[in-house]
Design a protein around this motif. Sequence first.
Motif, PDB file in Angstrom:
ATOM      1  N   VAL A   5       0.508  -1.353  -0.286  1.00  8.49           N
ATOM      2  CA  VAL A   5       0.154  -0.106   0.168  1.00  8.49           C
ATOM      3  C   VAL A   5       0.517   1.101   0.058  1.00  8.49           C
ATOM      4  CG1 VAL A   5      -1.802   1.303   1.525  1.00  8.49           C
ATOM      5  CG2 VAL A   5      -1.881  -1.162   1.256  1.00  8.49           C
ATOM      6  N   PRO A   6       0.548   2.071  -0.433  1.00  9.01           N
ATOM      7  CA  PRO A   6       1.507   3.279  -0.740  1.00  9.01           C
ATOM      8  C   PRO A   6       1.448   3.984   0.763  1.00  9.01           C
ATOM      9  CG  PRO A   6      -0.111   3.196  -2.289  1.00  9.01           C
ATOM     10  CD  PRO A   6      -0.387   2.298  -2.135  1.00  9.01           C
ATOM     11  N   ALA A   8       2.426   6.847   1.851  1.00  7.18           N
ATOM     12  CA  ALA A   8       0.915   8.309   2.093  1.00  7.18           C
ATOM     13  C   ALA A   8      -0.587   7.925   2.757  1.00  7.18           C
ATOM     14  CB  ALA A   8       0.194   9.124   0.668  1.00  7.18           C
ATOM     15  N   LYS A   9      -1.251   7.059   2.302  1.00  5.54           N
ATOM     16  CA  LYS A   9      -2.356   5.867   2.511  1.00  5.54           C
ATOM     17  C   LYS A   9      -2.179   5.390   3.664  1.00  5.54           C
ATOM     18  CE  LYS A   9      -5.985   3.078   0.975  1.00  5.54           C
ATOM     19  NZ  LYS A   9      -6.158   2.744  -0.216  1.00  5.54           N
ATOM     20  N   GLN A  10      -0.812   4.380   3.900  1.00  5.44           N
ATOM     21  CA  GLN A  10      -0.301   3.999   5.316  1.00  5.44           C
ATOM     22  C   GLN A  10      -0.476   5.604   6.218  1.00  5.44           C
ATOM     23  OE1 GLN A  10       2.446   0.645   5.153  1.00  5.44           O
ATOM     24  NE2 GLN A  10       2.772   1.143   3.464  1.00  5.44           N
ATOM     25  N   ARG A  11       0.120   6.303   6.165  1.00  6.84           N
ATOM     26  CA  ARG A  11       0.310   6.962   7.220  1.00  6.84           C
ATOM     27  C   ARG A  11      -0.878   8.341   7.840  1.00  6.84           C
ATOM     28  NH1 ARG A  11       5.726   8.505   4.239  1.00  6.84           N
ATOM     29  NH2 ARG A  11       6.828   7.724   5.577  1.00  6.84           N
ATOM     30  N   ALA A  12      -1.442   8.204   6.369  1.00  7.95           N
ATOM     31  CA  ALA A  12      -2.654   8.370   6.117  1.00  7.95           C
ATOM     32  C   ALA A  12      -3.681   7.457   7.662  1.00  7.95           C
ATOM     33  CB  ALA A  12      -3.795   8.279   5.157  1.00  7.95           C
ATOM     34  N   ALA A  13      -4.064   6.291   7.188  1.00 11.94           N
ATOM     35  CA  ALA A  13      -4.518   5.568   8.014  1.00 11.94           C
ATOM     36  C   ALA A  13      -3.606   5.708   9.742  1.00 11.94           C
ATOM     37  CB  ALA A  13      -4.350   3.833   7.791  1.00 11.94           C
ATOM     38  N   LYS A  15      -2.716   8.800  11.081  1.00 13.09           N
ATOM     39  CA  LYS A  15      -3.019   9.900  11.813  1.00 13.09           C
ATOM     40  C   LYS A  15      -4.070   9.495  12.098  1.00 13.09           C
ATOM     41  CE  LYS A  15      -1.682  13.645  12.282  1.00 13.09           C
ATOM     42  NZ  LYS A  15      -0.846  14.615  12.918  1.00 13.09           N
TER      43      LYS A  15
END
Length: 205
Positions: A5-6, A8-13, A15
């Motif tokens: 998973v990218p 950025a998407k992992q960091r958004a989750a 966060k």
Amino acid sequence: PMTPVPAAKQRAALKLLEKNIFSADSLPFSPEFLRHMAVTVFDRQNAKILGTLPQPVDIAIDQQILAVQKKALTPLMGAMTAQRMINNQARTDVGDDVLTLGELYGTLRRAIWSELRQNKDIPLLRRNIQREHASVLAQALVTAKMMPAEARALLRMEATRLQRSVDMALRQDGARYSREARAHLEEVRALLKEALTASMVRTGY
């Protein structure tokens, strides 16, 4: 092929969990709301009719909140997630952005222990999740139960950093900690010190 998973998407989750589950402002409940959280007379009467044990009138809201937080924290700091994130680094092309295991552990520590940086008192709900986080760190240091070596090394570093933060907080004269919060910090300090100096118990490979 296996495609991570990218980042950025992992960091958004991450966060999202940090803000709504692990931060000091997450799960806010006013005293007025908590005073209305109780088992009703009808529930106790139904229990008597059904022959089951009646629930106590006083509901342990703090333990219910902790149960929600543990459901998020346990897999994040578990062996399966650690190994998957280690594997993802190997699957990611050189130069691509990646959410590392060290970033994950550091984010959790800073969110859960934010009061230490802000020199604030630590209320009950925060002490509960902090105690759980410290216990996970300590257990990872003294057992080799399926935890990858890379993860154990990072968790030892996190435990050392947390121990230093707790030591510094207890030494500060201006720290406004209640007796309960100070007892909590002293207990965590003792737990981490014991774990960091203990011999590892290998329970399986």
